[in-house]
Enzyme design. Structure first.
Site, PDB file in Angstrom:
ATOM      1  N   GLY A 133      18.162 -49.164  -5.924  1.00  0.00           N
ATOM      2  CA  GLY A 133      18.136 -49.448  -4.605  1.00  0.00           C
ATOM      3  C   GLY A 133      19.691 -49.427  -4.273  1.00  0.00           C
ATOM      4  N   ASP A 149      10.295 -44.484  -5.044  1.00  0.00           N
ATOM      5  CA  ASP A 149      10.083 -45.805  -4.957  1.00  0.00           C
ATOM      6  C   ASP A 149       9.687 -46.589  -6.180  1.00  0.00           C
ATOM      7  OD1 ASP A 149       8.284 -48.424  -4.429  1.00  0.00           O
ATOM      8  OD2 ASP A 149       7.169 -47.505  -3.119  1.00  0.00           O
ATOM      9  N   VAL A 150      10.747 -47.419  -6.629  1.00  0.00           N
ATOM     10  CA  VAL A 150      10.527 -48.060  -7.951  1.00  0.00           C
ATOM     11  C   VAL A 150       9.047 -48.401  -8.433  1.00  0.00           C
ATOM     12  CG1 VAL A 150      12.929 -48.484  -8.178  1.00  0.00           C
ATOM     13  CG2 VAL A 150      11.319 -50.268  -7.224  1.00  0.00           C
ATOM     14  N   TYR A 189       8.608 -63.805  -3.310  1.00  0.00           N
ATOM     15  CA  TYR A 189       9.878 -63.448  -3.869  1.00  0.00           C
ATOM     16  C   TYR A 189      10.601 -64.439  -4.988  1.00  0.00           C
ATOM     17  CZ  TYR A 189      14.875 -62.134  -3.024  1.00  0.00           C
ATOM     18  OH  TYR A 189      16.295 -61.723  -3.271  1.00  0.00           O
ATOM     19  N   ALA A 227       8.696 -65.910  -7.241  1.00  0.00           N
ATOM     20  CA  ALA A 227       7.793 -65.470  -8.242  1.00  0.00           C
ATOM     21  C   ALA A 227       8.466 -64.238  -8.876  1.00  0.00           C
ATOM     22  CB  ALA A 227       6.339 -65.406  -7.752  1.00  0.00           C
ATOM     23  N   LYS A 240      11.363 -62.891  -8.761  1.00  0.00           N
ATOM     24  CA  LYS A 240      12.601 -62.961  -9.363  1.00  0.00           C
ATOM     25  C   LYS A 240      12.603 -64.001 -10.442  1.00  0.00           C
ATOM     26  CE  LYS A 240      15.046 -60.504  -6.447  1.00  0.00           C
ATOM     27  NZ  LYS A 240      15.423 -59.185  -6.762  1.00  0.00           N
ATOM     28  N   ILE A 265      24.086 -63.464   0.150  1.00  0.00           N
ATOM     29  CA  ILE A 265      25.009 -62.313   0.041  1.00  0.00           C
ATOM     30  C   ILE A 265      25.181 -61.795   1.399  1.00  0.00           C
ATOM     31  CG2 ILE A 265      26.070 -60.370  -1.207  1.00  0.00           C
ATOM     32  CD1 ILE A 265      26.019 -62.726  -2.887  1.00  0.00           C
TER      33      ILE A 265
HETATM   34  P1  NDP Z   1      19.175 -54.577   0.900  1.00  0.00           P
HETATM   35  O1  NDP Z   1      18.171 -54.801   1.794  1.00  0.00           O
HETATM   36  O2  NDP Z   1      20.675 -54.541   1.665  1.00  0.00           O
HETATM   37  O3  NDP Z   1      19.287 -53.072   0.271  1.00  0.00           O
HETATM   38  C1  NDP Z   1      18.168 -52.966  -0.604  1.00  0.00           C
HETATM   39  C2  NDP Z   1      18.089 -51.671  -1.486  1.00  0.00           C
HETATM   40  O4  NDP Z   1      17.066 -51.496  -2.312  1.00  0.00           O
HETATM   41  C3  NDP Z   1      18.127 -50.323  -0.576  1.00  0.00           C
HETATM   42  O5  NDP Z   1      19.089 -49.274  -1.132  1.00  0.00           O
HETATM   43  C4  NDP Z   1      16.853 -49.644  -0.503  1.00  0.00           C
HETATM   44  O6  NDP Z   1      16.781 -48.505  -0.392  1.00  0.00           O
HETATM   45  C5  NDP Z   1      16.481 -50.359  -1.935  1.00  0.00           C
HETATM   46  N1  NDP Z   1      14.968 -50.235  -2.230  1.00  0.00           N
HETATM   47  C6  NDP Z   1      14.081 -51.349  -1.759  1.00  0.00           C
HETATM   48  N2  NDP Z   1      12.906 -51.250  -1.934  1.00  0.00           N
HETATM   49  C7  NDP Z   1      12.842 -49.941  -2.818  1.00  0.00           C
HETATM   50  C8  NDP Z   1      12.085 -49.547  -3.847  1.00  0.00           C
HETATM   51  N3  NDP Z   1      10.778 -49.752  -3.632  1.00  0.00           N
HETATM   52  N4  NDP Z   1      12.080 -48.376  -4.619  1.00  0.00           N
HETATM   53  C9  NDP Z   1      13.613 -48.172  -4.407  1.00  0.00           C
HETATM   54  N5  NDP Z   1      14.679 -48.450  -3.935  1.00  0.00           N
HETATM   55  C10 NDP Z   1      14.159 -49.748  -2.965  1.00  0.00           C
HETATM   56  O7  NDP Z   1      19.311 -55.684  -0.059  1.00  0.00           O
HETATM   57  P2  NDP Z   1      20.560 -56.327  -1.133  1.00  0.00           P
HETATM   58  O8  NDP Z   1      21.572 -55.362  -1.263  1.00  0.00           O
HETATM   59  O9  NDP Z   1      20.820 -57.485   0.120  1.00  0.00           O
HETATM   60  O10 NDP Z   1      19.718 -56.838  -2.165  1.00  0.00           O
HETATM   61  C11 NDP Z   1      19.669 -56.291  -3.587  1.00  0.00           C
HETATM   62  C12 NDP Z   1      19.068 -56.990  -4.494  1.00  0.00           C
HETATM   63  O11 NDP Z   1      19.684 -58.145  -4.657  1.00  0.00           O
HETATM   64  C13 NDP Z   1      17.634 -57.277  -4.349  1.00  0.00           C
HETATM   65  O12 NDP Z   1      16.991 -57.198  -5.506  1.00  0.00           O
HETATM   66  C14 NDP Z   1      17.777 -58.677  -3.616  1.00  0.00           C
HETATM   67  O13 NDP Z   1      16.551 -59.327  -3.751  1.00  0.00           O
HETATM   68  C15 NDP Z   1      18.886 -59.423  -4.324  1.00  0.00           C
HETATM   69  N6  NDP Z   1      19.427 -60.231  -3.908  1.00  0.00           N
HETATM   70  C16 NDP Z   1      20.105 -60.320  -2.879  1.00  0.00           C
HETATM   71  C17 NDP Z   1      20.453 -61.557  -2.059  1.00  0.00           C
HETATM   72  C18 NDP Z   1      21.019 -61.451  -0.595  1.00  0.00           C
HETATM   73  O14 NDP Z   1      21.406 -62.609  -0.200  1.00  0.00           O
HETATM   74  N7  NDP Z   1      21.235 -60.389  -0.029  1.00  0.00           N
HETATM   75  C19 NDP Z   1      20.437 -62.770  -2.760  1.00  0.00           C
HETATM   76  C20 NDP Z   1      19.855 -62.597  -3.840  1.00  0.00           C
HETATM   77  C21 NDP Z   1      19.321 -61.686  -4.602  1.00  0.00           C
HETATM   78  P3  NDP Z   1      16.194 -47.957   1.276  1.00  0.00           P
HETATM   79  O15 NDP Z   1      17.321 -48.384   2.392  1.00  0.00           O
HETATM   80  O16 NDP Z   1      16.332 -46.157   0.760  1.00  0.00           O
HETATM   81  O17 NDP Z   1      14.969 -48.309   1.566  1.00  0.00           O
END
Ligand code: NDP
Length: 243
Positions: free
Chosen positions: A12, A63-64, A155, A157, A159, A188
């Site tokens: 991601g 897709d992971v 979500y 569950a 995490k 964030i």
């Molecule tokens: P964004 O939604 O901004 O970005 C998500 C990223 O994950 C994108 O690069 C997307 O790629 C990729 N992605 C989503 N699903 C898949 C998949 N099935 N396989 C491969 N890539 C995937 O999220 P954030 O940067 O905010 O979040 C990053 C991590 O941090 C997540 O795990 C989130 O749960 C966690 N987090 C975020 C918080 C926040 O407030 N933002 C708080 C706490 C945790 P594409 O664009 O190509 O779909």
């Protein structure tokens, strides 16, 4: 460890926290492999900005949660030179709804992306790390995995499950010089955080602001470094004092 000799795989990594992590790890010298699911243009931009900063980047699209797609994409990465010694399991999705109306598909997409994603991506790299006696596995969990949050049963569950996986895998791998840690961010400023709720959320944060993706990335880069060699099985919060 010489960073140039250890490649990092960031799932991601095309935007948000994953993008910031990819840029940070590249800036300290790691060749970075950026995974993403859909957005080719965003991923290309991340690669270009790493290269513009003098770093090395390549892209891998899968897709992971899709075990077959991950296996096919990872097979050549197992022969990557330098070898992948750092995995940042960052890919995640949120599909919030109160539990009585939470759809089965939302439950499955969210839990599979986080938990199956962790399994699918991490397991193939573990025995190679064991052979090399060095590795860093960093899982991006969430404050929602530590404390409950209305509308996030799926979500939270996922995490919380990732935290359990982190602690158990850390104890399996500790003697091999491989650390496994979770980072639990609070709110964030990324696409994931709904702009309409951001003002309300900020009022709950003791620091009265959202975190930045780069603040999370700096923590991840520290955990990936030799300086963090004795930290394993931990969940490290980064949340402006929220919990
Ligand atoms: P964004 O939604 O901004 O970005 C998500 C990223 O994950 C994108 O690069 C997307 O790629 C990729 N992605 C989503 N699903 C898949 C998949 N099935 N396989 C491969 N890539 C995937 O999220 P954030 O940067 O905010 O979040 C990053 C991590 O941090 C997540 O795990 C989130 O749960 C966690 N987090 C975020 C918080 C926040 O407030 N933002 C708080 C706490 C945790 P594409 O664009 O190509 O779909």
């Amino acid at each position: 460890m010489n960073p140039q000799d250890v490649a990092a795989l960031v799932t991601g990594g095309s935007r948000g926290i994953g993008e910031a992590v990819a840029l940070r790890l590249a800036s300290v010298g790691h060749p970075v492999i950026v995974n993403y699911r859909a957005n080719d243009a965003a991923a290309e931009r991340v690669k270009a900005s790493i290269e513009a900063g003098g770093g090395s980047a390549s892209l891998t699209k899968f897709d992971v949660a899709d075990a077959d797609a991950v296996s096919a994409a990872i097979e050549p990465l197992l022969r990557n030179a330098p070898p992948i010694g750092i995995i940042v399991n960052n890919a995640g999705v949120a599909e919030d709804a109160l539990f009585p109306v939470l759809e089965r598909e939302s439950w499955q997409r969210v839990t599979r992306t986080t938990l199956d994603g962790f399994f699918n991506v991490t397991q193939p790299f573990v025995m190679p790390m064991v052979s090399r006696r060095w590795g860093r596995i960093i899982n991006i969990s969430s404050i929602s995995g530590l404390v409950g949050n209305r509308g996030q049963v799926n979500y939270s569950a996922a995490k919380a499950g990732l935290i359990g996986a982190t602690r158990s895998l850390a104890s399996e791998l500790a003697r091999r010089n491989i650390t496994v840690n979770a980072v639990a961010p609070g709110p964030i400023a990324t696409d994931m955080l709904s702009k309409e709720h951001a003002d309300e959320i900020v009022k709950l944060v003791p620091m009265r602001r959202l975190g930045t993706a780069d603040e999370v990335a700096q923590l991840v880069a520290f955990l990936a470094s030799d300086a963090a060699a004795y930290i394993t099985g931990q969940v490290i919060g980064i949340n402006g004092g929220l919990a």
